[in-house]
Design a protein around this motif. Structure first.
Motif, PDB file in Angstrom:
ATOM      1  N   SER A 194      -3.777   8.727   0.924  1.00  0.00           N
ATOM      2  CA  SER A 194      -3.136   9.470  -0.213  1.00  0.00           C
ATOM      3  C   SER A 194      -3.838   8.862  -1.483  1.00  0.00           C
ATOM      4  CB  SER A 194      -1.685   9.088  -0.106  1.00  0.00           C
ATOM      5  OG  SER A 194      -1.601   7.512  -0.389  1.00  0.00           O
ATOM      6  N   ASP A 195      -3.304   9.824  -2.400  1.00  0.00           N
ATOM      7  CA  ASP A 195      -3.694   9.117  -3.898  1.00  0.00           C
ATOM      8  C   ASP A 195      -2.912   8.076  -4.015  1.00  0.00           C
ATOM      9  OD1 ASP A 195      -5.269  11.456  -4.652  1.00  0.00           O
ATOM     10  OD2 ASP A 195      -3.656  12.734  -5.429  1.00  0.00           O
ATOM     11  N   LEU A 196      -3.172   7.126  -4.983  1.00  0.00           N
ATOM     12  CA  LEU A 196      -2.679   5.929  -5.347  1.00  0.00           C
ATOM     13  C   LEU A 196      -1.385   6.280  -6.195  1.00  0.00           C
ATOM     14  CD1 LEU A 196      -5.582   3.768  -6.245  1.00  0.00           C
ATOM     15  CD2 LEU A 196      -4.290   3.468  -4.164  1.00  0.00           C
ATOM     16  N   PHE A 197      -0.418   5.542  -5.845  1.00  0.00           N
ATOM     17  CA  PHE A 197       0.980   5.547  -6.713  1.00  0.00           C
ATOM     18  C   PHE A 197       1.092   4.271  -7.173  1.00  0.00           C
ATOM     19  CE2 PHE A 197       0.887   8.831  -3.287  1.00  0.00           C
ATOM     20  CZ  PHE A 197       1.600   9.917  -4.117  1.00  0.00           C
ATOM     21  N   GLY A 198       2.211   4.320  -8.551  1.00  0.00           N
ATOM     22  CA  GLY A 198       2.594   2.893  -8.894  1.00  0.00           C
ATOM     23  C   GLY A 198       3.157   1.997  -7.720  1.00  0.00           C
ATOM     24  N   GLY A 199       2.970   0.696  -7.845  1.00  0.00           N
ATOM     25  CA  GLY A 199       3.516  -0.024  -6.858  1.00  0.00           C
ATOM     26  C   GLY A 199       5.062  -0.035  -6.778  1.00  0.00           C
ATOM     27  N   HIS A 200       5.774   0.429  -7.628  1.00  0.00           N
ATOM     28  CA  HIS A 200       7.103   0.518  -7.749  1.00  0.00           C
ATOM     29  C   HIS A 200       7.704   1.561  -6.822  1.00  0.00           C
ATOM     30  CE1 HIS A 200      11.186  -0.410  -9.030  1.00  0.00           C
ATOM     31  NE2 HIS A 200      11.329   0.655  -9.276  1.00  0.00           N
ATOM     32  N   ALA A 201       6.699   2.677  -6.463  1.00  0.00           N
ATOM     33  CA  ALA A 201       7.276   3.552  -5.701  1.00  0.00           C
ATOM     34  C   ALA A 201       7.452   3.132  -4.178  1.00  0.00           C
ATOM     35  CB  ALA A 201       6.022   4.520  -5.431  1.00  0.00           C
ATOM     36  N   SER A 202       8.370   3.629  -3.352  1.00  0.00           N
ATOM     37  CA  SER A 202       8.939   3.088  -2.055  1.00  0.00           C
ATOM     38  C   SER A 202       7.988   4.096  -1.183  1.00  0.00           C
ATOM     39  CB  SER A 202      10.425   3.531  -1.789  1.00  0.00           C
ATOM     40  OG  SER A 202      10.494   4.978  -1.787  1.00  0.00           O
ATOM     41  N   ILE A 255       6.416   7.851  -1.287  1.00  0.00           N
ATOM     42  CA  ILE A 255       4.908   8.339  -1.271  1.00  0.00           C
ATOM     43  C   ILE A 255       4.564   9.102  -0.012  1.00  0.00           C
ATOM     44  CG2 ILE A 255       2.735   7.467  -0.623  1.00  0.00           C
ATOM     45  CD1 ILE A 255       3.328   4.555  -2.015  1.00  0.00           C
ATOM     46  N   VAL A 256       5.354   8.892   1.027  1.00  0.00           N
ATOM     47  CA  VAL A 256       5.112  10.060   2.204  1.00  0.00           C
ATOM     48  C   VAL A 256       5.598  11.330   1.743  1.00  0.00           C
ATOM     49  CG1 VAL A 256       6.273  10.758   4.269  1.00  0.00           C
ATOM     50  CG2 VAL A 256       5.551   8.184   4.194  1.00  0.00           C
ATOM     51  N   VAL A 257       6.698  11.592   1.029  1.00  0.00           N
ATOM     52  CA  VAL A 257       7.310  12.920   0.413  1.00  0.00           C
ATOM     53  C   VAL A 257       5.931  13.354  -0.741  1.00  0.00           C
ATOM     54  CG1 VAL A 257       8.884  14.147  -1.075  1.00  0.00           C
ATOM     55  CG2 VAL A 257       9.633  12.384   0.564  1.00  0.00           C
ATOM     56  N   SER A 258       5.476  12.542  -1.334  1.00  0.00           N
ATOM     57  CA  SER A 258       4.534  12.909  -2.538  1.00  0.00           C
ATOM     58  C   SER A 258       3.262  13.302  -1.935  1.00  0.00           C
ATOM     59  CB  SER A 258       4.667  12.060  -3.654  1.00  0.00           C
ATOM     60  OG  SER A 258       6.041  12.088  -4.461  1.00  0.00           O
ATOM     61  N   SER A 259       2.718  12.684  -0.795  1.00  0.00           N
ATOM     62  CA  SER A 259       1.444  12.671  -0.609  1.00  0.00           C
ATOM     63  C   SER A 259       0.838  13.644   0.191  1.00  0.00           C
ATOM     64  CB  SER A 259       1.078  11.505   0.563  1.00  0.00           C
ATOM     65  OG  SER A 259       1.961  11.607   1.666  1.00  0.00           O
ATOM     66  N   GLY A 260       1.859  14.572   0.879  1.00  0.00           N
ATOM     67  CA  GLY A 260       1.266  15.814   1.273  1.00  0.00           C
ATOM     68  C   GLY A 260       1.010  15.755   2.881  1.00  0.00           C
ATOM     69  N   ILE A 261       1.558  14.531   3.378  1.00  0.00           N
ATOM     70  CA  ILE A 261       1.212  14.430   4.814  1.00  0.00           C
ATOM     71  C   ILE A 261       2.174  15.033   5.854  1.00  0.00           C
ATOM     72  CG2 ILE A 261       2.586  12.253   5.005  1.00  0.00           C
ATOM     73  CD1 ILE A 261       0.360  11.241   7.179  1.00  0.00           C
ATOM     74  N   LEU A 262       3.190  15.292   5.010  1.00  0.00           N
ATOM     75  CA  LEU A 262       4.440  15.919   6.114  1.00  0.00           C
ATOM     76  C   LEU A 262       3.852  17.448   6.352  1.00  0.00           C
ATOM     77  CD1 LEU A 262       7.546  14.873   4.290  1.00  0.00           C
ATOM     78  CD2 LEU A 262       6.542  14.207   6.433  1.00  0.00           C
ATOM     79  N   ASP A 263       3.253  18.029   5.427  1.00  0.00           N
ATOM     80  CA  ASP A 263       2.555  19.486   5.487  1.00  0.00           C
ATOM     81  C   ASP A 263       1.535  19.429   6.954  1.00  0.00           C
ATOM     82  OD1 ASP A 263       4.192  20.170   3.393  1.00  0.00           O
ATOM     83  OD2 ASP A 263       2.317  19.856   2.150  1.00  0.00           O
ATOM     84  N   ASP A 274       6.224   1.430  10.460  1.00  0.00           N
ATOM     85  CA  ASP A 274       6.746   0.170  10.204  1.00  0.00           C
ATOM     86  C   ASP A 274       8.324   0.328  10.114  1.00  0.00           C
ATOM     87  OD1 ASP A 274       7.618  -2.499  10.594  1.00  0.00           O
ATOM     88  OD2 ASP A 274       6.091  -3.340   8.979  1.00  0.00           O
ATOM     89  N   ARG A 275       9.291  -0.690  10.000  1.00  0.00           N
ATOM     90  CA  ARG A 275      10.524  -0.350   9.760  1.00  0.00           C
ATOM     91  C   ARG A 275      10.876   0.221   8.325  1.00  0.00           C
ATOM     92  NH1 ARG A 275      11.031  -5.530  12.364  1.00  0.00           N
ATOM     93  NH2 ARG A 275      12.235  -5.350  14.348  1.00  0.00           N
ATOM     94  N   GLY A 276       9.931  -0.147   7.392  1.00  0.00           N
ATOM     95  CA  GLY A 276      10.282   0.474   5.922  1.00  0.00           C
ATOM     96  C   GLY A 276      10.158   1.769   5.841  1.00  0.00           C
ATOM     97  N   PHE A 277       9.504   2.619   6.823  1.00  0.00           N
ATOM     98  CA  PHE A 277       9.472   3.913   6.770  1.00  0.00           C
ATOM     99  C   PHE A 277      10.616   4.648   7.557  1.00  0.00           C
ATOM    100  CE2 PHE A 277       5.071   2.554   6.251  1.00  0.00           C
ATOM    101  CZ  PHE A 277       4.475   3.457   5.373  1.00  0.00           C
ATOM    102  N   GLU A 278      11.582   4.765   6.559  1.00  0.00           N
ATOM    103  CA  GLU A 278      12.985   5.538   7.165  1.00  0.00           C
ATOM    104  C   GLU A 278      12.888   6.868   6.720  1.00  0.00           C
ATOM    105  OE1 GLU A 278      16.648   3.432   6.326  1.00  0.00           O
ATOM    106  OE2 GLU A 278      15.382   1.680   5.739  1.00  0.00           O
TER     107      GLU A 278
END
Length: 293
Positions: A172-180, A184-192, A203-207
């Motif tokens: 992905s592109d780089l995002f600010g470190g405050h982003a969850s 990032i998953v939503v904004s990165s385009g990988i869902l498409d 990992d567990r953090g990816f809800e």
């Protein structure tokens, strides 16, 4: 690059059989109308051969050799080292972004290692995020957007996806470190890129299970404690089993960060180029071959 053959293969790919490396429009030059079909490079004649300029760039990326040291080695000015480096980073970025690195479902199935084939046969991609330390921005809003409570530092955060074999298939592109991770998953385009039947390991953090429903894809993450003192025996086995294969994305990220330019605190003066440097380093790791045999 582990040997000269790999380095030469990279150069030949960038050159494209049309002498593109010899006809670069260098950063900072006023030859804005220079086209790749020109017979020769315009402007000031370069001191170094194109293949030496690529080596200089790789030395800066991989070993993080200071520009002053490189200028002494090559007997050129620091400003010329900087121009060469930025020019080649931009050139590699442009060429790499033309590559279809997202592996097709057929390719993933064909190259899937046994450790996935038997237990996680529908895995399409393994995801994880990583952070790069950056200098504190001068803008207060940027300071807030880039501050990572996890790292207690201002960071840039990127998402990496690998195939079960270990090749980087998404960056992905780089995002600010405050982003969850979810943001990032939503904004990165990988869902498409996901297709029905795909399984995403993380990992567990990816809800993000709810985000995958519309894609008819599934999420494979370790089980949560859910207010229990400890996991059930079956859940412990599942956690260990997932961890044993999910660790390959951490190894892939380690490969990326072996480009030592990403291990320093990125100065604000490099902010304009850090996203390209990040992506170039990520794609370059695919020249090293598969992580999982």
């Amino acid at each position: 690059m582990e040997n000269y053959a790999q380095f030469k293969a990279l150069y030949d790919f960038l050159d494209g059989g049309v002498n593109a490396c010899s006809r670069l429009n260098y950063w900072g030059s006023n030859n804005s109308n220079l086209q790749l079909d020109s017979l020769e490079k315009r402007g000031k004649k370069r001191t170094l051969l194109p293949i030496d300029e690529l080596f200089l760039t790789m030395a800066r990326l991989r070993v993080n050799i200071p520009e002053k040291v490189l200028s002494d080695w090559y007997k050129i000015s620091v400003s010329e080292v900087s121009r060469i480096f930025i020019t080649w980073v931009n050139f590699m970025f442009t060429r790499f972004m033309q590559l279809p690195i997202w592996a097709s479902k057929k390719t993933v199935e064909k190259t899937m290692p046994d450790c996935f084939k038997f237990d996680y046969p529908f895995t399409r991609v393994i995801l994880d995020c990583t952070e790069i330390f950056i200098e504190k921005p001068s803008c207060f809003r940027a300071q807030s957007a880039t501050y990572s409570s996890y790292k207690s530092h201002n960071t840039a955060k990127g998402l990496v996806g690998i195939s079960p074999q270990g090749a980087v298939t998404f960056v992905s592109d780089l995002f600010g470190g405050h982003a969850s991770d979810r943001q990032i998953v939503v904004s990165s385009g990988i869902l498409d890129l996901l297709e029905p039947g795909d399984s995403v390991m993380a990992d567990r953090g990816f809800e993000i299970q709810d985000l995958l429903v519309s894609k008819k894809a599934s999420l494979n993450i370790p089980p949560f404690m859910r207010c229990k003192d400890q996991l059930d025996p079956d859940e412990e086995d599942e956690t260990r089993q997932i961890a044993s294969v999910r660790i390959h994305v951490e190894r892939a990220i380690e490969r990326i960060k072996n480009f030592n330019i990403l291990r320093q605190i990125i100065l604000n003066t490099m902010a304009e180029d850090i996203n390209k440097i990040w992506k170039v380093c990520a794609i370059l790791t695919n020249f090293k071959g598969p992580l999982v045999l």
